[in-house]
Design a protein around this motif. Structure first.
Motif, PDB file in Angstrom:
ATOM      1  N   LEU A 243       0.836  -1.207   0.000  1.00 59.12           N
ATOM      2  CA  LEU A 243       0.000   0.000   0.000  1.00 59.12           C
ATOM      3  C   LEU A 243       0.870   1.256   0.000  1.00 59.12           C
ATOM      4  N   ILE A 244       1.916   1.248   0.814  1.00 62.66           N
ATOM      5  CA  ILE A 244       2.846   2.381   0.860  1.00 62.66           C
ATOM      6  C   ILE A 244       3.518   2.570  -0.496  1.00 62.66           C
ATOM      7  N   ASN A 245       3.973   1.480  -1.102  1.00 61.06           N
ATOM      8  CA  ASN A 245       4.634   1.561  -2.415  1.00 61.06           C
ATOM      9  C   ASN A 245       3.690   2.100  -3.486  1.00 61.06           C
ATOM     10  N   LEU A 246       2.450   1.634  -3.459  1.00 57.30           N
ATOM     11  CA  LEU A 246       1.460   2.100  -4.434  1.00 57.30           C
ATOM     12  C   LEU A 246       1.230   3.603  -4.302  1.00 57.30           C
ATOM     13  N   HIS A 247       0.959   4.040  -3.080  1.00 60.84           N
ATOM     14  CA  HIS A 247       0.689   5.461  -2.866  1.00 60.84           C
ATOM     15  C   HIS A 247       1.925   6.324  -3.154  1.00 60.84           C
ATOM     16  N   ARG A 248       3.107   5.816  -2.817  1.00 66.50           N
ATOM     17  CA  ARG A 248       4.337   6.580  -3.088  1.00 66.50           C
ATOM     18  C   ARG A 248       4.514   6.778  -4.594  1.00 66.50           C
ATOM     19  N   GLU A 249       4.340   5.711  -5.351  1.00 65.34           N
ATOM     20  CA  GLU A 249       4.485   5.825  -6.803  1.00 65.34           C
ATOM     21  C   GLU A 249       3.419   6.741  -7.404  1.00 65.34           C
ATOM     22  N   HIS A 250       2.196   6.643  -6.893  1.00 67.73           N
ATOM     23  CA  HIS A 250       1.123   7.512  -7.366  1.00 67.73           C
ATOM     24  C   HIS A 250       1.440   8.972  -7.039  1.00 67.73           C
ATOM     25  N   LEU A 251       1.892   9.209  -5.815  1.00 69.53           N
ATOM     26  CA  LEU A 251       2.236  10.565  -5.393  1.00 69.53           C
ATOM     27  C   LEU A 251       3.361  11.130  -6.252  1.00 69.53           C
ATOM     28  N   LEU A 252       4.405  10.362  -6.471  1.00 67.57           N
ATOM     29  CA  LEU A 252       5.525  10.830  -7.300  1.00 67.57           C
ATOM     30  C   LEU A 252       5.079  11.109  -8.731  1.00 67.57           C
ATOM     31  N   HIS A 253       4.174  10.273  -9.237  1.00 63.94           N
ATOM     32  CA  HIS A 253       3.639  10.491 -10.590  1.00 63.94           C
ATOM     33  C   HIS A 253       2.886  11.825 -10.661  1.00 63.94           C
ATOM     34  N   LEU A 254       2.032  12.069  -9.670  1.00 63.16           N
ATOM     35  CA  LEU A 254       1.261  13.330  -9.646  1.00 63.16           C
ATOM     36  C   LEU A 254       2.195  14.536  -9.520  1.00 63.16           C
ATOM     37  N   LEU A 255       3.222  14.407  -8.689  1.00 62.27           N
ATOM     38  CA  LEU A 255       4.150  15.519  -8.504  1.00 62.27           C
ATOM     39  C   LEU A 255       4.987  15.764  -9.762  1.00 62.27           C
ATOM     40  N   GLU A 256       5.357  14.700 -10.451  1.00 63.13           N
ATOM     41  CA  GLU A 256       6.092  14.866 -11.712  1.00 63.13           C
ATOM     42  C   GLU A 256       5.238  15.578 -12.752  1.00 63.13           C
ATOM     43  N   MET A 257       3.945  15.306 -12.719  1.00 58.50           N
ATOM     44  CA  MET A 257       3.020  15.948 -13.662  1.00 58.50           C
ATOM     45  C   MET A 257       2.736  17.394 -13.244  1.00 58.50           C
ATOM     46  N   GLY A 258       3.160  17.767 -12.043  1.00 53.27           N
ATOM     47  CA  GLY A 258       2.940  19.129 -11.560  1.00 53.27           C
ATOM     48  C   GLY A 258       1.562  19.355 -10.969  1.00 53.27           C
ATOM     49  N   ASP A 259       0.848  18.277 -10.683  1.00 54.66           N
ATOM     50  CA  ASP A 259      -0.508  18.391 -10.153  1.00 54.66           C
ATOM     51  C   ASP A 259      -0.470  18.330  -8.616  1.00 54.66           C
ATOM     52  N   MET A 260      -0.100  19.438  -8.000  1.00 53.94           N
ATOM     53  CA  MET A 260       0.052  19.497  -6.548  1.00 53.94           C
ATOM     54  C   MET A 260      -1.297  19.332  -5.837  1.00 53.94           C
TER      55      MET A 260
END
Length: 182
Positions: free
Chosen positions: A19-36
């Motif tokens: 669960l932590i890995n999933l959310h971390r990857e999702h969070l990093l993806h959103l941040l890379e896209m610039g969607d704060m």
């Protein structure tokens, strides 16, 4: 895909680490896209504060881009300040302040100083050595504003001492000046 996995996690038991890995990857993806905004919503949806802290810290340790690092450092400081050790707190606040100083520099020049984002005092010294006086003025003003009431391993006095040291070196002439006679 991330949202589908998140829904799956609500319906079936998923190991904490996954669960932590999933959310971390999702969070990093959103941040890379610039969607704060969506990144913040994702963090707010996570009910377990321990999981949220782990995701935020692990994401920050992945050394994402400048804006993402700034966002994560700010989020960790605002929501988990008491949960962090003093050393980790200082490290995160230094990264927050360093990334804020970097954001004041011209965009094309940031790449030359990004490796110093977690060491704002060293970044300031590098700017002084590179004779970027205008940038130093903005950086010092930003540092003075950000350091008010914070403990991050250095103080306003340390900044003033650094500026004094380089001002003294700028006025130190290794030779004597000869007078011109008319």
């Amino acid at each position: 895909d991330y949202e589908l996995c998140e829904e799956w996690g609500h319906l079936y038991p998923v190991p904490r680490e996954d669960l932590i890995n999933l959310h971390r990857e999702h969070l990093l993806h959103l941040l890379e896209m610039g969607d704060m905004e969506k990144a913040l919503q994702l963090l707010q949806r996570i009910e377990d504060p321990g999981v949220c802290l782990a995701i935020s810290e692990q994401s920050l340790d992945q050394h994402p881009n400048l804006a993402a690092s700034h966002f994560l450092a700010d989020y960790l400081t605002a929501h988990f300040y008491a949960s962090l050790t003093a050393a980790r707190r200082n490290e995160i606040q230094a990264l927050y302040i360093g990334s804020k100083v970097l954001l004041t520099l011209p965009e094309l020049s940031r790449v030359n100083y990004v490796h110093l984002s977690s060491r704002p005092l060293l970044m300031l010294e590098q700017l002084l050595m590179n004779m970027k006086v205008d940038w130093v003025a903005v950086a010092v003003q930003t540092l003075h504003q950000l350091l008010a009431g914070r403990e991050i391993g250095f103080t306003v006095e340390d900044i003033d001492n650094l500026l004094s040291k380089y001002a003294e070196k700028a006025l130190n002439f290794p030779f004597t000046l000869k007078e011109k006679r008319s």
